[in-house]
Motif scaffolding. Structure first.
Motif, PDB file in Angstrom:
ATOM      1  N   ARG A  28       0.872  -1.334  -0.521  1.00 21.49           N
ATOM      2  CA  ARG A  28      -0.186   0.341  -0.260  1.00 21.49           C
ATOM      3  C   ARG A  28       1.017   1.589   0.378  1.00 21.49           C
ATOM      4  N   LEU A  29       1.858   1.106   1.337  1.00 26.06           N
ATOM      5  CA  LEU A  29       2.602   2.149   0.919  1.00 26.06           C
ATOM      6  C   LEU A  29       3.638   2.595  -0.033  1.00 26.06           C
ATOM      7  N   ALA A  30       3.919   1.727  -0.999  1.00 22.87           N
ATOM      8  CA  ALA A  30       4.861   1.475  -2.001  1.00 22.87           C
ATOM      9  C   ALA A  30       3.842   2.204  -3.449  1.00 22.87           C
ATOM     10  N   GLU A  31       1.814   1.843  -3.372  1.00 19.21           N
ATOM     11  CA  GLU A  31       1.057   2.841  -4.571  1.00 19.21           C
ATOM     12  C   GLU A  31       1.358   4.287  -3.726  1.00 19.21           C
ATOM     13  N   GLN A  32       0.944   4.274  -2.494  1.00 21.69           N
ATOM     14  CA  GLN A  32       0.828   6.191  -2.003  1.00 21.69           C
ATOM     15  C   GLN A  32       2.086   6.633  -3.066  1.00 21.69           C
ATOM     16  N   HIS A  33       3.337   6.364  -3.209  1.00 24.19           N
ATOM     17  CA  HIS A  33       4.613   6.674  -3.789  1.00 24.19           C
ATOM     18  C   HIS A  33       4.402   5.714  -5.330  1.00 24.19           C
ATOM     19  N   GLY A  34       4.544   5.260  -5.632  1.00 25.64           N
ATOM     20  CA  GLY A  34       4.273   4.987  -7.262  1.00 25.64           C
ATOM     21  C   GLY A  34       5.026   4.756  -7.686  1.00 25.64           C
ATOM     22  N   VAL A  35       5.182   3.365  -6.597  1.00 23.38           N
ATOM     23  CA  VAL A  35       6.948   2.706  -6.433  1.00 23.38           C
ATOM     24  C   VAL A  35       6.430   1.527  -7.311  1.00 23.38           C
ATOM     25  N   GLU A  36       7.039   0.007  -8.195  1.00 23.34           N
ATOM     26  CA  GLU A  36       6.878  -0.713  -7.756  1.00 23.34           C
ATOM     27  C   GLU A  36       7.563  -1.376  -6.834  1.00 23.34           C
ATOM     28  N   LEU A  37       6.680  -2.871  -6.482  1.00 22.58           N
ATOM     29  CA  LEU A  37       8.019  -3.388  -5.169  1.00 22.58           C
ATOM     30  C   LEU A  37       7.003  -5.238  -5.443  1.00 22.58           C
ATOM     31  N   PRO A  38       7.644  -5.516  -6.604  1.00 17.62           N
ATOM     32  CA  PRO A  38       7.097  -6.877  -7.407  1.00 17.62           C
ATOM     33  C   PRO A  38       7.460  -8.112  -6.528  1.00 17.62           C
ATOM     34  N   LEU A  39       8.728  -7.914  -5.666  1.00 19.74           N
ATOM     35  CA  LEU A  39       8.459  -8.879  -4.613  1.00 19.74           C
ATOM     36  C   LEU A  39       7.627  -9.150  -4.136  1.00 19.74           C
ATOM     37  N   THR A  40       7.550  -8.094  -3.198  1.00 17.43           N
ATOM     38  CA  THR A  40       6.989  -7.948  -2.371  1.00 17.43           C
ATOM     39  C   THR A  40       4.719  -8.100  -2.859  1.00 17.43           C
ATOM     40  N   GLU A  41       4.878  -7.503  -3.691  1.00 16.41           N
ATOM     41  CA  GLU A  41       3.365  -7.554  -4.002  1.00 16.41           C
ATOM     42  C   GLU A  41       3.391  -9.340  -4.427  1.00 16.41           C
ATOM     43  N   GLY A  42       4.742  -9.876  -4.816  1.00 15.95           N
ATOM     44  CA  GLY A  42       4.891 -11.197  -5.420  1.00 15.95           C
ATOM     45  C   GLY A  42       4.438 -12.144  -3.881  1.00 15.95           C
TER      46      GLY A  42
END
Lengths: 547, 300
Positions: free
Chosen positions: B259-273
């Motif tokens: 959620r934090l990454a989404e707010q800051h417009g950043v991709e976290l592929p591993l965390t999202e995985g």
């Protein structure tokens, strides 16, 4: 800090507390003020080790010589710089300090205004009435002019509490900065709110005009020369502000530093003068003053239309904000444009809204409106800077973090008190439609879109406007900002179109048959930017006190 | 110096031992845990600790930080350093923000780094990092804990250190998954580790933190310890996830970071995985979907 017409200063009088008798504007205060500023600088310079003292003074020498290459002759200043250069090359430590203090002395003299109680008394009687007249309806017959406080400038906020706080503490007013008209309008807003006058720093360039300069000096505006970049100068300026606050002069700082070029509410603040609040508070605590508290009041100014919108957004887009930090050739400097703005825009109902926000302490925490709670808060607050014995522990680094917190609290506060006006909401919706139609959100691309592609279907715009208004209402419900327009997209659009027609040569948005066209995308961007706070992520508190 | 420690569990006791080794007097507040050994001064009335100590180290689990602060009621004079990992599970608030929300304290910090509790209690050597925007908080914590058996470094990057504290359990779990999946070997392990560091650095940068903080004790240091210690809870949770057991591990933390990454417009592929795996996706499928992402720059 930019300013136009000066705000009136506090004035010492027999009924004032004793510390005010030694304040900035006592007839015999000038020498005292200059001496105090020199002493503060002396202590600071004497505390520096040799290498840092040298670096500090070299910075002053380099910056001043650089500045003088671009400015008119200042023979006395050149002499002082030569003396400083000589002291740096072959002088002793004390020679260097004395040479540095000569500069400080001339700067202190320049910063301090030439206050005249007579001019002040006349101005405080006349200025509010003149400004009221400017903002009033102008009927055909002069005798019908309404000089009473007007609906054109709406003043909002918990003014009762602010009036009480102004009596028991020192206030720092931190307004958003939209236009050069801000200063006189804030002066009028303070008058209408029944608040005392505030002192403020005005750009030295504004004193170049002999008439305006004479007037401003005598009203007590102090000068800020933004071409002087030396840290030594900035320290003198801060010392002046500290002295003003500790002598109970309510002060006004534009924390954004200058008019916001993009049209947005300020998100990045300059903390230099803002940080003088916590220093002044601690100085007063150290002196055992019962009236030591310093409170910070956010003020959001909302203009239906902005006098200098064209120049400001051009400057923003040219990314020349830094180079043209001091704009001297904008609409404010063109009497005809100014008159046209006054006639066509300030005549509107609620053309300007000044919303005084809830006060904060110098740590960025809210201040209670209840006097008992406020006293308890004041006692608790001291423990953030005092040791167990109640002695103030000076720590500049800690104070910088506290000031960062205060800055963040102000940035969070500004949208809460922003009035969402029809022009802002309509431009926001129109820009969003344009971005959709072009398939890009890049402002530099959108401002270059040819006219044919700037045509918007009325239904599309109304739909987007309705959803914008809904978002605003949603934010109001959740306490993120204060107020919203009625949820009537059609009426909002109509009002905005009427307003856009009034002043700007090229309109933001105009009717084209049954559709609408964005005539000037730059202006549309400017007014749209006012609502960028709608897109900010919601956050609870800054991480650990500062991010 | 008197050092207040909130939490009488093994971590609280380990911190107390470190404070003693640094020549200080620890005073532990415990609630709901057995009384610490008599050698360590303690009380079950937390406000007593607040009354005596200006520096408070919070050594409870992340879930218990709010309760500990409510019981202790730190005031304006206190410096409060949270020695826990990152975020409060129930609210996804940073632990230092929980302190700010629940007390009058403003001067807060975070202590992070590898914390092999049993090693510390047995006199082992270790190091950590204390982060705070307040130099005095860093100074006091260093004075409280730094000794010849525990090196304490300091950093002003509170955001980065807390973010590292939140990312390490996620990455440790992912590494556990790669070790547990059939067919994946040391290459997958190395890939997840190094790309995980880039991912964390990217989010750190977007949040105004220093990406290099993650290469320090709070990030790489803690991650190395997580892989090196047998039975590390997050690594074990990863192994269990590889086998289809989704009951353990940092699911809430991973979702909060996403959620934090989404707010800051950043991709976290591993965390999202990892979020997808907790959401029901098969681990092998998640790995395959990560492997089929378009090629990109290593620093992207």
């Amino acid at each position: 800090m930019t300013a136009a017409t000066p705000l009136a200063p506090s004035i010492p009088g027999s009924e004032e507390p004793p510390e005010r008798a030694t304040g900035l504007f006592h007839p015999r205060a000038r020498a005292l003020v200059v001496r105090d500023l020199i002493n503060r600088s002396r202590r600071r310079l004497e505390d520096l080790p040799d290498d840092r003292l040298e670096a500090h003074l070299e910075d002053a020498l380099w910056n001043e010589r650089n500045r003088m290459r671009r400015s008119r002759d200042e023979d006395e200043a050149r002499e002082q710089l030569d003396l400083l250069a000589t002291a740096l090359v072959q002088g002793s430590r004390s020679d260097r300090i004395e040479a540095g203090l000569r500069l400080v002395s001339s700067w202190a003299d320049e910063i301090h205004g030439r206050f005249s109680p007579r001019v002040y008394r006349m101005a405080t009687r006349a200025l509010p009435r003149m400004l009221s007249a400017l903002l009033s309806q102008r009927p055909d017959r002069l005798s019908d002019w309404d000089l009473s406080p007007t609906a054109r400038l709406q003043v909002r906020g918990d003014l009762d509490t602010l009036r009480i706080l102004a009596r028991e503490a020192t206030l720092i007013l931190c307004p958003t900065h939209v236009s050069n008209l801000d200063s006189p309008l804030i002066g009028l807003a303070l008058y209408l709110a029944g608040l005392p006058p505030f002192i403020y720093g005005a750009g030295l360039n504004l004193f170049d005009n002999p008439v305006v300069g004479w007037w401003m000096h005598r009203l007590g505006a102090y000068t800020v020369d933004r071409t002087k970049k030396a840290q030594l100068y900035k320290d003198v300026l801060k010392d002046y502000s500290i002295r003003a606050l500790t002598t109970r002069h309510h002060s006004l700082f534009f924390p954004g530093g200058t008019r916001c070029r993009s049209g947005e509410l300020e998100t990045h603040l300059k903390k230099g003068l803002l940080g003088t609040g916590i220093v002044a508070w601690q100085e007063m605590l150290t002196a055992g003053r019962p009236d030591a508290e310093v409170y910070v009041v956010p003020l959001t100014l909302s203009f239906t239309l902005t006098l200098e919108a064209n120049t400001l957004i051009e400057d923003h887009l040219a990314e020349a904000g830094k180079q043209r930090y001091i704009i001297t050739d904008d609409e404010f400097a063109q009497p005809r444009r100014l008159a046209s703005f006054a006639r066509r825009v300030l005549d509107l109902d609620s053309s300007v809204i000044a919303h005084f926000g809830a006060p904060l302490d110098v740590l960025g925490r809210p201040v209670s409106p209840d006097v008992g709670e406020r006293r308890a808060e004041a006692l608790e607050r001291r423990r953030y800077v005092c040791d167990r014995d109640g002695e103030v522990q000076w720590d500049e680094q800690r104070d910088r973090v506290y000031t960062d917190r205060l800055g963040e609290a102000l940035v969070d506060a500004f949208p809460r008190y922003a009035a969402v006006l029809s022009t802002h909401a309509t431009a926001y919706a129109a820009w969003s439609c344009l971005a959709d139609n072009v398939g890009s959100s890049d402002p530099f691309r959108l401002v270059r879109v040819p006219t044919g592609r700037r045509r918007l279907r009325r239904e599309q715009l109304l739909q987007r406007l309705a959803s914008t208004l809904e978002r605003v209402h949603d934010g109001v419900r959740r306490g993120r900002w204060g107020e919203a327009l009625p949820k009537d997209a059609g009426r909002t659009l109509q009002t905005a179109l009427d307003h856009f027609e009034r002043y700007h040569r090229s309109r933001v948005l105009a009717r084209r048959g049954s559709d609408l066209v964005i005539e000037d995308p730059r202006l549309c961007l400017y007014y749209r930017n006012r609502l960028t706070f709608l897109d900010r992520p919601e956050r609870s508190q800054p991480l650990g006190g500062a991010s | 110096m008197k050092v207040g420690i909130l939490g009488g569990g093994r971590w609280g006791q380990a911190l107390a031992r470190l404070a003693m080794a640094a020549g200080n007097e620890p005073f532990i507040a415990y609630r709901g845990t057995p009384r610490p050994p008599h050698l360590l001064r303690s009380t079950d009335h937390p406000p007593d600790v607040a009354a005596e100590c200006e520096l408070l180290l919070v050594a409870t689990s992340a879930e218990q930080v709010r309760n500990a602060i409510q019981l202790t009621r730190p005031g304006a004079q206190h410096r409060v350093v949270v020695a826990g990992r990152g975020l409060e599970p129930a609210t996804s608030h940073w632990l230092t923000n929980v302190v700010l929300e629940e007390s009058e304290a403003l001067r807060v910090g975070a202590l992070a780094g590898p914390a092999p509790v049993e090693e510390i209690l047995n006199g082992g050597l270790c190091a950590g990092v204390v982060a705070s925007p307040f130099a005095e908080v860093r100074r006091m914590t260093t004075e409280a804990l730094h000794s010849n058996r525990y090196r304490l470094y300091d950093s002003p990057d509170l955001v980065g250190v807390q973010l590292a504290g939140a990312m390490v359990p996620v990455l440790a779990t992912l590494i556990g998954i790669t070790r547990g999946l059939r067919g994946s070997g040391v290459g997958t392990h190395a890939m997840v580790l190094s790309r995980g560091l880039v991912e964390a650095g990217r989010l750190a940068q977007a949040m105004g933190a220093d990406p290099l903080t993650f290469s320090g004790l709070a990030g790489v240091g803690d991650l190395v310890a997580a892989q090196a210690v047998p039975g590390h809870p997050n690594f074990d949770a990863g192994l269990a996830l590889a086998g289809g057991d989704r009951r353990r591990g940092p699911a809430v933390l991973a979702q909060a970071l996403a959620r934090l990454a989404e707010q800051h417009g950043v991709e976290l592929p591993l965390t999202e995985g990892l979020c997808a795996i907790y959401g029901g996706m098969e681990p092998l499928e998640a790995v395959q979907s990560l492997m089929t992402r378009p090629a990109t720059s290593e620093r992207g």
